[in-house]
Scaffold this active site. Structure first.
Site, PDB file in Angstrom:
ATOM      1  N   CYS A  84       1.188  -1.603  -0.550  1.00 63.29           N
ATOM      2  CA  CYS A  84      -0.276  -0.388   0.054  1.00 63.29           C
ATOM      3  C   CYS A  84       0.841   1.512   0.110  1.00 63.29           C
ATOM      4  CB  CYS A  84      -0.861  -0.288   1.292  1.00 63.29           C
ATOM      5  SG  CYS A  84      -2.068  -1.725   1.492  1.00 63.29           S
ATOM      6  N   CYS A 206     -13.213   0.523   8.317  1.00 62.17           N
ATOM      7  CA  CYS A 206     -12.426  -0.745   7.310  1.00 62.17           C
ATOM      8  C   CYS A 206     -12.429   0.066   6.233  1.00 62.17           C
ATOM      9  CB  CYS A 206     -12.390  -1.879   6.506  1.00 62.17           C
ATOM     10  SG  CYS A 206     -13.151  -2.367   7.734  1.00 62.17           S
ATOM     11  N   LYS A 324     -10.196   6.416   4.207  1.00 65.94           N
ATOM     12  CA  LYS A 324     -11.470   5.457   4.670  1.00 65.94           C
ATOM     13  C   LYS A 324     -12.871   6.409   3.642  1.00 65.94           C
ATOM     14  CE  LYS A 324     -14.913   4.131   6.952  1.00 65.94           C
ATOM     15  NZ  LYS A 324     -15.648   3.964   5.258  1.00 65.94           N
ATOM     16  N   HIS A 328      -9.447   3.574  -0.647  1.00 60.87           N
ATOM     17  CA  HIS A 328      -7.939   3.259  -1.039  1.00 60.87           C
ATOM     18  C   HIS A 328      -7.482   2.180  -3.003  1.00 60.87           C
ATOM     19  CE1 HIS A 328      -4.013   1.583   0.574  1.00 60.87           C
ATOM     20  NE2 HIS A 328      -4.474   0.659   0.855  1.00 60.87           N
TER      21      HIS A 328
HETATM   22  N1  COA Z   1     -16.731   1.537   4.668  1.00 62.06           N
HETATM   23  C1  COA Z   1     -18.063   2.259   4.461  1.00 62.06           C
HETATM   24  N2  COA Z   1     -19.104   0.960   3.607  1.00 62.06           N
HETATM   25  C2  COA Z   1     -18.245   0.382   2.624  1.00 62.06           C
HETATM   26  C3  COA Z   1     -17.539   0.068   2.896  1.00 62.06           C
HETATM   27  C4  COA Z   1     -16.327   0.299   4.201  1.00 62.06           C
HETATM   28  N3  COA Z   1     -15.086   0.113   4.016  1.00 62.06           N
HETATM   29  N4  COA Z   1     -17.115  -1.048   2.054  1.00 62.06           N
HETATM   30  C5  COA Z   1     -18.273  -1.788   1.488  1.00 62.06           C
HETATM   31  N5  COA Z   1     -18.986  -0.843   1.998  1.00 62.06           N
HETATM   32  C6  COA Z   1     -20.105  -0.828   1.454  1.00 62.06           C
HETATM   33  C7  COA Z   1     -20.569   0.063  -0.322  1.00 62.06           C
HETATM   34  O1  COA Z   1     -20.658   1.244  -0.382  1.00 62.06           O
HETATM   35  C8  COA Z   1     -22.030  -1.203  -0.170  1.00 62.06           C
HETATM   36  O2  COA Z   1     -23.048  -0.063   0.349  1.00 62.06           O
HETATM   37  P1  COA Z   1     -24.339  -0.392  -1.015  1.00 62.06           P
HETATM   38  O3  COA Z   1     -25.108  -1.103   0.125  1.00 62.06           O
HETATM   39  O4  COA Z   1     -25.559   1.265  -0.546  1.00 62.06           O
HETATM   40  O5  COA Z   1     -23.858  -0.014  -1.876  1.00 62.06           O
HETATM   41  C9  COA Z   1     -22.476  -2.444   1.159  1.00 62.06           C
HETATM   42  O6  COA Z   1     -20.819  -2.110   2.167  1.00 62.06           O
HETATM   43  C10 COA Z   1     -21.375  -3.759   0.503  1.00 62.06           C
HETATM   44  O7  COA Z   1     -20.264  -3.624  -0.273  1.00 62.06           O
HETATM   45  P2  COA Z   1     -19.639  -4.607  -0.779  1.00 62.06           P
HETATM   46  O8  COA Z   1     -18.726  -4.457  -1.364  1.00 62.06           O
HETATM   47  O9  COA Z   1     -20.317  -6.042  -0.253  1.00 62.06           O
HETATM   48  O10 COA Z   1     -18.453  -4.753   1.451  1.00 62.06           O
HETATM   49  P3  COA Z   1     -17.932  -6.478   1.933  1.00 62.06           P
HETATM   50  O11 COA Z   1     -18.868  -6.263   2.852  1.00 62.06           O
HETATM   51  O12 COA Z   1     -17.972  -6.963   0.284  1.00 62.06           O
HETATM   52  O13 COA Z   1     -16.477  -5.318   2.136  1.00 62.06           O
HETATM   53  C11 COA Z   1     -14.952  -4.704   3.557  1.00 62.06           C
HETATM   54  C12 COA Z   1     -16.505  -4.616   3.189  1.00 62.06           C
HETATM   55  C13 COA Z   1     -14.700  -3.921   4.872  1.00 62.06           C
HETATM   56  C14 COA Z   1     -14.788  -6.042   3.376  1.00 62.06           C
HETATM   57  C15 COA Z   1     -13.887  -3.897   2.149  1.00 62.06           C
HETATM   58  O14 COA Z   1     -14.545  -2.855   2.460  1.00 62.06           O
HETATM   59  C16 COA Z   1     -12.693  -4.861   2.580  1.00 62.06           C
HETATM   60  O15 COA Z   1     -11.788  -5.577   1.914  1.00 62.06           O
HETATM   61  N6  COA Z   1     -11.914  -3.238   2.752  1.00 62.06           N
HETATM   62  C17 COA Z   1     -10.761  -3.497   3.871  1.00 62.06           C
HETATM   63  C18 COA Z   1      -9.676  -3.661   1.857  1.00 62.06           C
HETATM   64  C19 COA Z   1      -8.577  -3.049   2.205  1.00 62.06           C
HETATM   65  O16 COA Z   1      -8.150  -4.704   3.231  1.00 62.06           O
HETATM   66  N7  COA Z   1      -7.267  -2.589   1.841  1.00 62.06           N
HETATM   67  C20 COA Z   1      -6.446  -2.446   1.659  1.00 62.06           C
HETATM   68  C21 COA Z   1      -5.548  -1.793   3.459  1.00 62.06           C
HETATM   69  S1  COA Z   1      -4.409  -1.891   4.170  1.00 62.06           S
END
Ligand code: COA
Length: 381
Positions: A84, A206, A324, A328
């Site tokens: 990252c 996240c 956030k 990212h």
């Molecule tokens: N914060 C807020 N809302 C989020 C979100 C987040 N991080 N991630 C997804 N959403 C929302 C989407 O916009 C969607 O909203 P909607 O229904 O209004 O359209 C809903 O949640 C479902 O989205 P989806 O893509 O199915 O979520 P998910 O459960 O598959 O993913 C996480 C959620 C947290 C697992 C994913 O965002 C993630 O893996 N984040 C971390 C990524 C990471 O590790 N990056 C490197 C870091 S060092």
């Protein structure tokens, strides 16, 4: 003595898109060159920052991919990968390369959407140690959850403090048209309804999964009052796994990179007006403020509760929305942070323009503190 000057910046919106990786890179490059008032013919070398092109979509050899966007140039170009922190390391690398090349283009780019969740989490998790972390299921949310638990034990940090970080960054993203969650007003009720991801981190702790690109043009010479000097550039590394470290409430690589950047810039933390930090998880913003010396260990939460880190506070943190809420797009993130700081220092940040923006800082972390690049930028003189 500046290490170099940012002549131009460009960025796509961060967030899910159907655009291809080369198309995203091209959009950012055209924007950065246009902003600098330059053409491809003015560039002497280029660097591509990317993390997941191989595992996500079978796309490697990205310097050649980007060369194809600049037909007939045959420039020296190479790819930088540091998880990252790829973007921040690429900016550091561009500054070093000014000893040979006059003007260097840096483009950070990533495509993450559309990959099944388990596969994406595993691919991102490759930035953790294969033997110590990946096999044990210690993915990124879980690793930062451990950091949060440790910080809570050591300093009394609460889930409410983390919610305040999230609310602030989502509020900021509402003023940033290029942010992942520009369109979304996030309330306490949304946060309360967020699922648990890795205790104590819930959904709104996240960063999201974003596509996007950002580009900057860096030169050894200023081209006038829109050129922004990079005063200091610090880079440091640490062992890849948390299990190889003795301190888990702070990242030594971040502390070292900050010390190096401050020394080069001849400034101290108290001189910095605003920062863009690597809040991949809300706890990471808390740790970043402490690692950057903006406050003492354990003190960041008090600043957050008192509104000091808000847009209208004395030390705005992540006015862009941060990772956030700004998004990212991993390989693009560190370059996008430089984009934001340059916009603020030039007074071109629109609705999110900060009142006091003379010295800004970027803090870009790879893995769970395994790499950190810090840049200090100043106003045009
Ligand atoms: N914060 C807020 N809302 C989020 C979100 C987040 N991080 N991630 C997804 N959403 C929302 C989407 O916009 C969607 O909203 P909607 O229904 O209004 O359209 C809903 O949640 C479902 O989205 P989806 O893509 O199915 O979520 P998910 O459960 O598959 O993913 C996480 C959620 C947290 C697992 C994913 O965002 C993630 O893996 N984040 C971390 C990524 C990471 O590790 N990056 C490197 C870091 S060092």
């Amino acid at each position: 003595m500046p290490q170099g000057y940012v002549l131009g910046v460009g960025k796509t919106r961060f967030g899910p898109t159907s655009k291809s990786l080369p198309a995203l890179a091209q959009e950012a490059i055209i924007a950065a060159l246009g902003d600098a008032g330059l053409t491809v013919g003015d560039i002497d070398a280029f660097i591509v920052a990317n993390y997941l092109g191989g595992p996500n979509e079978g796309r490697l050899h990205l310097n050649s991919v980007v060369a194809g966007l600049m037909p007939g140039t045959h420039l020296p170009g190479w790819r930088v990968e540091a998880a990252c922190a790829s973007g921040g390391v690429a900016v550091h690398d561009a500054l070093l390369s000014l000893s040979r090349y006059g003007t260097v283009l840096v483009v950070g780019v990533e495509r993450m959407s559309g990959i099944p969740g388990m596969q994406l989490t595993r691919n991102i998790g490759m930035a953790g140690d294969l033997d110590l972390d990946q096999g044990a299921g210690l993915n990124f949310p879980a690793s930062y959850a451990l950091v949060a638990q440790r910080h809570m034990d050591a300093f009394g940090t609460t889930t409410r403090d983390l919610e305040l970080v999230s609310l602030k960054n989502h509020d900021n993203a509402r003023l940033n048209p290029l942010a992942h969650f520009y369109h979304k007003t996030v309330t306490q009720a949304d946060i309360d309804a967020g699922v648990m991801v890795a205790s104590p981190l819930r959904l709104f702790d996240c960063c999201p999964v974003s596509d996007g690109a950002a580009a900057v043009v860096i030169s050894g010479a200023s081209r006038g009052d829109r050129s922004i000097p990079i005063l200091g550039s610090g880079l440091s590394t640490d062992a890849i796994s948390l299990s190889q470290r003795t301190v888990h409430t702070s990242f030594i690589a971040a502390r070292n990179a900050a010390a190096s950047a401050y020394e080069q810039a001849s400034v101290s933390a108290s001189d910095v007006d605003f920062v863009e930090v690597h809040d991949c998880f809300t706890i990471a913003e808390v740790v970043a403020m402490e690692d950057l010396g903006l406050c003492s260990p354990g003190e960041a939460t008090r600043l957050i509760r008192d509104g000091v880190t808000s847009r209208d506070g004395a030390l705005p943190v992540n006015a862009s929305g941060g990772l956030k809420a700004g998004g990212h797009a991993i390989g693009a993130t560190g370059v996008g942070q430089v984009y934001e700081v340059v916009k603020q220092l030039r007074g071109e940040a629109g609705d999110r323009q900060l009142a006091k923006a003379r010295i800004g800082l970027t803090h870009n972390v790879g893995g769970v503190g395994g790499t950190c690049a810090v840049h200090v930028l100043g106003s045009a003189s």
